[in-house]
Design an enzyme around this catalytic site. Structure first.
Site, PDB file in Angstrom:
ATOM      1  N   LYS A  85       0.782  -1.244   0.000  1.00  0.00           N
ATOM      2  CA  LYS A  85       0.000   0.000   0.000  1.00  0.00           C
ATOM      3  C   LYS A  85       0.814   1.294   0.000  1.00  0.00           C
ATOM      4  CE  LYS A  85      -0.379   0.458   4.969  1.00  0.00           C
ATOM      5  NZ  LYS A  85      -1.147   0.875   6.120  1.00  0.00           N
ATOM      6  N   SER A 125      -9.746   2.185  -2.644  1.00  0.00           N
ATOM      7  CA  SER A 125      -9.220   3.391  -2.006  1.00  0.00           C
ATOM      8  C   SER A 125      -9.709   4.615  -2.754  1.00  0.00           C
ATOM      9  CB  SER A 125      -7.688   3.332  -2.059  1.00  0.00           C
ATOM     10  OG  SER A 125      -7.133   4.591  -1.762  1.00  0.00           O
ATOM     11  N   TYR A 149       0.447   1.952  -7.307  1.00  0.00           N
ATOM     12  CA  TYR A 149      -0.444   1.490  -6.229  1.00  0.00           C
ATOM     13  C   TYR A 149      -1.897   1.761  -6.613  1.00  0.00           C
ATOM     14  CZ  TYR A 149      -3.225   1.746  -1.978  1.00  0.00           C
ATOM     15  OH  TYR A 149      -4.233   1.599  -1.058  1.00  0.00           O
ATOM     16  N   LYS A 153      -5.429  -0.743  -7.657  1.00  0.00           N
ATOM     17  CA  LYS A 153      -6.797  -0.670  -7.114  1.00  0.00           C
ATOM     18  C   LYS A 153      -7.810  -0.537  -8.253  1.00  0.00           C
ATOM     19  CE  LYS A 153      -5.753  -0.951  -2.756  1.00  0.00           C
ATOM     20  NZ  LYS A 153      -5.927  -2.234  -2.103  1.00  0.00           N
TER      21      LYS A 153
HETATM   22  P1  NAD Z   1      -1.510  -3.281   6.108  1.00  0.00           P
HETATM   23  O1  NAD Z   1      -0.242  -3.285   5.354  1.00  0.00           O
HETATM   24  O2  NAD Z   1      -1.475  -2.994   7.559  1.00  0.00           O
HETATM   25  O3  NAD Z   1      -2.299  -4.652   5.875  1.00  0.00           O
HETATM   26  C1  NAD Z   1      -2.188  -5.372   4.688  1.00  0.00           C
HETATM   27  C2  NAD Z   1      -1.869  -6.820   5.071  1.00  0.00           C
HETATM   28  O4  NAD Z   1      -1.767  -7.616   3.891  1.00  0.00           O
HETATM   29  C3  NAD Z   1      -0.533  -6.948   5.811  1.00  0.00           C
HETATM   30  O5  NAD Z   1      -0.751  -7.681   7.003  1.00  0.00           O
HETATM   31  C4  NAD Z   1       0.355  -7.715   4.836  1.00  0.00           C
HETATM   32  O6  NAD Z   1       1.289  -8.523   5.506  1.00  0.00           O
HETATM   33  C5  NAD Z   1      -0.660  -8.492   4.037  1.00  0.00           C
HETATM   34  N1  NAD Z   1      -0.240  -8.884   2.682  1.00  0.00           N
HETATM   35  C6  NAD Z   1       0.255  -8.094   1.696  1.00  0.00           C
HETATM   36  N2  NAD Z   1       0.477  -8.823   0.591  1.00  0.00           N
HETATM   37  C7  NAD Z   1       0.100 -10.101   0.866  1.00  0.00           C
HETATM   38  C8  NAD Z   1       0.095 -11.311   0.125  1.00  0.00           C
HETATM   39  N3  NAD Z   1       0.541 -11.375  -1.134  1.00  0.00           N
HETATM   40  N4  NAD Z   1      -0.361 -12.435   0.720  1.00  0.00           N
HETATM   41  C9  NAD Z   1      -0.804 -12.411   2.002  1.00  0.00           C
HETATM   42  N5  NAD Z   1      -0.815 -11.293   2.743  1.00  0.00           N
HETATM   43  C10 NAD Z   1      -0.368 -10.148   2.187  1.00  0.00           C
HETATM   44  O7  NAD Z   1      -2.480  -2.228   5.372  1.00  0.00           O
HETATM   45  P2  NAD Z   1      -3.875  -1.625   5.828  1.00  0.00           P
HETATM   46  O8  NAD Z   1      -3.665  -0.188   6.102  1.00  0.00           O
HETATM   47  O9  NAD Z   1      -4.497  -2.474   6.836  1.00  0.00           O
HETATM   48  O10 NAD Z   1      -4.652  -1.726   4.449  1.00  0.00           O
HETATM   49  C11 NAD Z   1      -5.474  -2.833   4.127  1.00  0.00           C
HETATM   50  C12 NAD Z   1      -5.981  -2.661   2.708  1.00  0.00           C
HETATM   51  O11 NAD Z   1      -6.687  -1.422   2.610  1.00  0.00           O
HETATM   52  C13 NAD Z   1      -4.879  -2.617   1.653  1.00  0.00           C
HETATM   53  O12 NAD Z   1      -5.329  -3.305   0.507  1.00  0.00           O
HETATM   54  C14 NAD Z   1      -4.748  -1.134   1.354  1.00  0.00           C
HETATM   55  O13 NAD Z   1      -4.292  -0.894   0.043  1.00  0.00           O
HETATM   56  C15 NAD Z   1      -6.177  -0.657   1.525  1.00  0.00           C
HETATM   57  N6  NAD Z   1      -6.258   0.770   1.863  1.00  0.00           N
HETATM   58  C16 NAD Z   1      -5.552   1.235   2.933  1.00  0.00           C
HETATM   59  C17 NAD Z   1      -5.602   2.587   3.239  1.00  0.00           C
HETATM   60  C18 NAD Z   1      -4.807   3.136   4.392  1.00  0.00           C
HETATM   61  O14 NAD Z   1      -4.544   4.321   4.422  1.00  0.00           O
HETATM   62  N7  NAD Z   1      -4.408   2.345   5.367  1.00  0.00           N
HETATM   63  C19 NAD Z   1      -6.377   3.463   2.462  1.00  0.00           C
HETATM   64  C20 NAD Z   1      -7.105   2.936   1.398  1.00  0.00           C
HETATM   65  C21 NAD Z   1      -7.033   1.585   1.107  1.00  0.00           C
HETATM   66  C1  UD1 Z   2      -1.986   8.984   0.929  1.00  0.00           C
HETATM   67  C2  UD1 Z   2      -1.731   8.244  -0.361  1.00  0.00           C
HETATM   68  C3  UD1 Z   2      -3.036   7.710  -0.910  1.00  0.00           C
HETATM   69  C4  UD1 Z   2      -3.761   6.850   0.134  1.00  0.00           C
HETATM   70  C5  UD1 Z   2      -3.970   7.724   1.385  1.00  0.00           C
HETATM   71  C6  UD1 Z   2      -4.662   6.978   2.505  1.00  0.00           C
HETATM   72  C7  UD1 Z   2       0.192   9.459  -1.288  1.00  0.00           C
HETATM   73  C8  UD1 Z   2       0.673  10.345  -2.382  1.00  0.00           C
HETATM   74  N1  UD1 Z   2      -1.105   9.154  -1.305  1.00  0.00           N
HETATM   75  O1  UD1 Z   2      -2.711  10.094   0.615  1.00  0.00           O
HETATM   76  O2  UD1 Z   2      -2.815   6.919  -2.047  1.00  0.00           O
HETATM   77  O3  UD1 Z   2      -5.008   6.428  -0.376  1.00  0.00           O
HETATM   78  O4  UD1 Z   2      -2.687   8.152   1.851  1.00  0.00           O
HETATM   79  O5  UD1 Z   2      -3.783   6.116   3.120  1.00  0.00           O
HETATM   80  O6  UD1 Z   2       0.939   9.011  -0.463  1.00  0.00           O
HETATM   81  N2  UD1 Z   2       0.923  15.704   5.250  1.00  0.00           N
HETATM   82  C9  UD1 Z   2       1.797  16.622   5.792  1.00  0.00           C
HETATM   83  N3  UD1 Z   2       2.917  16.158   6.420  1.00  0.00           N
HETATM   84  C10 UD1 Z   2       3.208  14.828   6.535  1.00  0.00           C
HETATM   85  C11 UD1 Z   2       2.296  13.883   5.986  1.00  0.00           C
HETATM   86  C12 UD1 Z   2       1.183  14.359   5.344  1.00  0.00           C
HETATM   87  O7  UD1 Z   2       1.573  17.826   5.689  1.00  0.00           O
HETATM   88  O8  UD1 Z   2       4.247  14.469   7.107  1.00  0.00           O
HETATM   89  C13 UD1 Z   2      -0.298  16.182   4.594  1.00  0.00           C
HETATM   90  C14 UD1 Z   2      -0.393  15.812   3.135  1.00  0.00           C
HETATM   91  O9  UD1 Z   2       0.206  16.777   2.328  1.00  0.00           O
HETATM   92  C15 UD1 Z   2      -1.920  15.730   2.945  1.00  0.00           C
HETATM   93  C16 UD1 Z   2      -2.420  15.245   4.311  1.00  0.00           C
HETATM   94  O10 UD1 Z   2      -1.388  15.551   5.228  1.00  0.00           O
HETATM   95  O11 UD1 Z   2      -2.443  17.014   2.712  1.00  0.00           O
HETATM   96  C17 UD1 Z   2      -2.700  13.756   4.359  1.00  0.00           C
HETATM   97  O12 UD1 Z   2      -1.560  13.051   3.890  1.00  0.00           O
HETATM   98  P1  UD1 Z   2      -1.479  11.440   3.930  1.00  0.00           P
HETATM   99  O13 UD1 Z   2      -1.784  10.978   5.293  1.00  0.00           O
HETATM  100  O14 UD1 Z   2      -0.189  11.053   3.332  1.00  0.00           O
HETATM  101  O15 UD1 Z   2      -2.707  10.973   3.015  1.00  0.00           O
HETATM  102  P2  UD1 Z   2      -3.056  11.317   1.478  1.00  0.00           P
HETATM  103  O16 UD1 Z   2      -2.255  12.437   0.979  1.00  0.00           O
HETATM  104  O17 UD1 Z   2      -4.520  11.453   1.414  1.00  0.00           O
END
Ligand code: NAD
Ligand code: UD1
Length: 338
Positions: A85, A125, A149, A153
């Site tokens: 991610k 996402s 990334y 999605k």
């Molecule tokens: P995370 O990295 O904490 O969890 C993902 C898990 O998937 C991990 O435990 C990792 O070990 C496992 N994994 C990855 N590839 C694998 C594979 N090939 N086989 C088995 N396990 C595997 O991430 P998260 O924040 O919990 O995110 C979960 C999902 O949500 C992800 O698909 C991520 O892209 C999506 N997502 C996350 C966010 C965010 O900001 N956290 C935002 C939008 C979408």
């Molecule tokens: C990031 C990811 C996006 C993902 C989302 C949720 C990038 C380019 N995009 O976006 O794909 O879906 O997280 O996990 O990484 N900021 C600061 N200082 C910091 C960190 C962030 O000012 O140290 C600001 C950023 O400029 C932004 C906001 O905080 O305005 C949120 O940032 P972040 O948490 O990285 O999330 P996204 O930018 O939404």
């Protein structure tokens, strides 16, 4: 009681969702390769719920291994979190990201099809909207991505739509998360980022525990009310509950349906800094720095479809998100490895 397979269930959002599933009385089978997580999260979920999780250390790239999981358990539905991610890393290692996320999902869909399990909740996402054409974002807004990334999605959403069009019986919910933050109120499970966090909340919290000197605010000249970036931060427990709502409604939603999971509120970096400082009890140091490449001004959800289709909406406010994230960070300054 249903049996739910949770891929990536040891991760941040996965572990919180497993906890809610267990509390709701479901049986939970987790597959995770622990590439970005620790099995300790699931041990703590078991301790918090007093229930057990059937954990399999498995990579989704191992197709045969997945088939065995479906042979061993009668899975009613799958929640698919497993994926890589990190946006920046995906631009440096595109093949790894495409292979892991897309091939892993293809394997999962093939194994589900072979087992006759056709209910899937997928972690998409808000990144699929790229630089938003307008805010708040509705599910009908244009889809475009700017990094590998995000492309994974978008591709996976398309694969799911094609599959559901080609074959009857599929019920696929493509949940587009906005910005998940916070932690379970116990402070026992939470986000455990490896290395220097890119995302705002984990970075602020590492400033709060003294691991980082100050927060860099990437730009104060955006076209937003206070000049700093605006996002839709959503408490991870709200998000987890959104998955249970999706599972409950899936039987009524044939085909593949994309749904935003956000609060609908646009929160600026300075708003978040203020809320985090209040939670921590002192003004956290920050400075303004140039814009981060690839950033966008504002991204927040129109959250009405989730309310209408799933009967779900977010409840936690920004103060609670920060308080809960801080409780986790303070109790676990080194994450699960501490
Ligand atoms: P995370 O990295 O904490 O969890 C993902 C898990 O998937 C991990 O435990 C990792 O070990 C496992 N994994 C990855 N590839 C694998 C594979 N090939 N086989 C088995 N396990 C595997 O991430 P998260 O924040 O919990 O995110 C979960 C999902 O949500 C992800 O698909 C991520 O892209 C999506 N997502 C996350 C966010 C965010 O900001 N956290 C935002 C939008 C979408
Ligand atoms: C990031 C990811 C996006 C993902 C989302 C949720 C990038 C380019 N995009 O976006 O794909 O879906 O997280 O996990 O990484 N900021 C600061 N200082 C910091 C960190 C962030 O000012 O140290 C600001 C950023 O400029 C932004 C906001 O905080 O305005 C949120 O940032 P972040 O948490 O990285 O999330 P996204 O930018 O939404």
């Amino acid at each position: 009681m249903s049996t739910i397979l949770v891929t990536g269930g040891a991760g941040y959002i996965g572990s919180h969702t497993v906890l809610e599933l267990l509390n709701a009385g479901h049986r939970v089978v987790v597959v995770d390769n622990l590439d970005n997580s620790s099995a300790e999260s699931l041990r703590r979920v078991e301790a918090l719920t007093g229930k057990t999780v059937e954990f399999h250390l498995l990579d989704l790239l191992d197709r045969g291994g997945l088939d065995l999981i479906f042979k061993r358990h009668r899975i009613d539905a799958v929640i698919h979190f497993a994926g890589l991610k990190a946006v920046g890393e995906s631009t440096q290692q595109p093949l790894r990201y495409y292979h892991n996320n897309i091939t892993g999902t293809l394997h999962l869909l093939e194994a589900m099809k072979a087992a006759g399990c056709k209910t899937l909740v997928f972690s998409s996402s808000a990144t699929v909207y790229g630089d938003p054409e307008r805010v708040p974002l509705t599910e009908g807004c244009a889809l475009r991505t700017t990094n590998p990334y995000g492309a994974t999605k978008l591709w996976i959403e398309g694969i799911c739509r094609d599959l559901a069009k080609a074959e009857s019986g599929w019920h696929i919910l493509l949940l587009r998360y906005f910005n998940p933050v916070g932690a379970h109120e116990s402070g026992r499970i939470g986000e455990d980022p490896q290395g220097i966090p890119n995302n705002l909340m984990p970075f602020i919290m590492q400033v709060a525990v003294g691991k980082r000197e100050f927060l860099n605010i990437w730009g104060n000249d955006w076209a937003t009310p206070d000049g700093t970036g605006v996002r839709d931060y959503i408490h991870v427990v709200d998000l987890a509950k959104g998955h249970l709502a999706a599972l409950a409604k899936a039987p009524e939603l044939p085909g593949a349906t994309a749904i935003n999971l956000g609060t609908g509120n646009g929160i600026s970096v300075l708003d978040m800094w203020r809320a985090a400082s209040a939670a921590v009890g002192r003004e956290l140091p920050y400075r303004f720095a140039p814009r981060r490449p690839g950033d966008i001004a504002a991204c927040y959800a129109d959250a009405s479809l989730a309310k209408n289709l799933l009967g779900w909406s977010a409840h936690y406010n920004v103060a609670q998100m920060c308080t809960d994230h801080w409780r986790w960070q303070q109790a676990n300054p080194n994450g699960y490895s501490g």
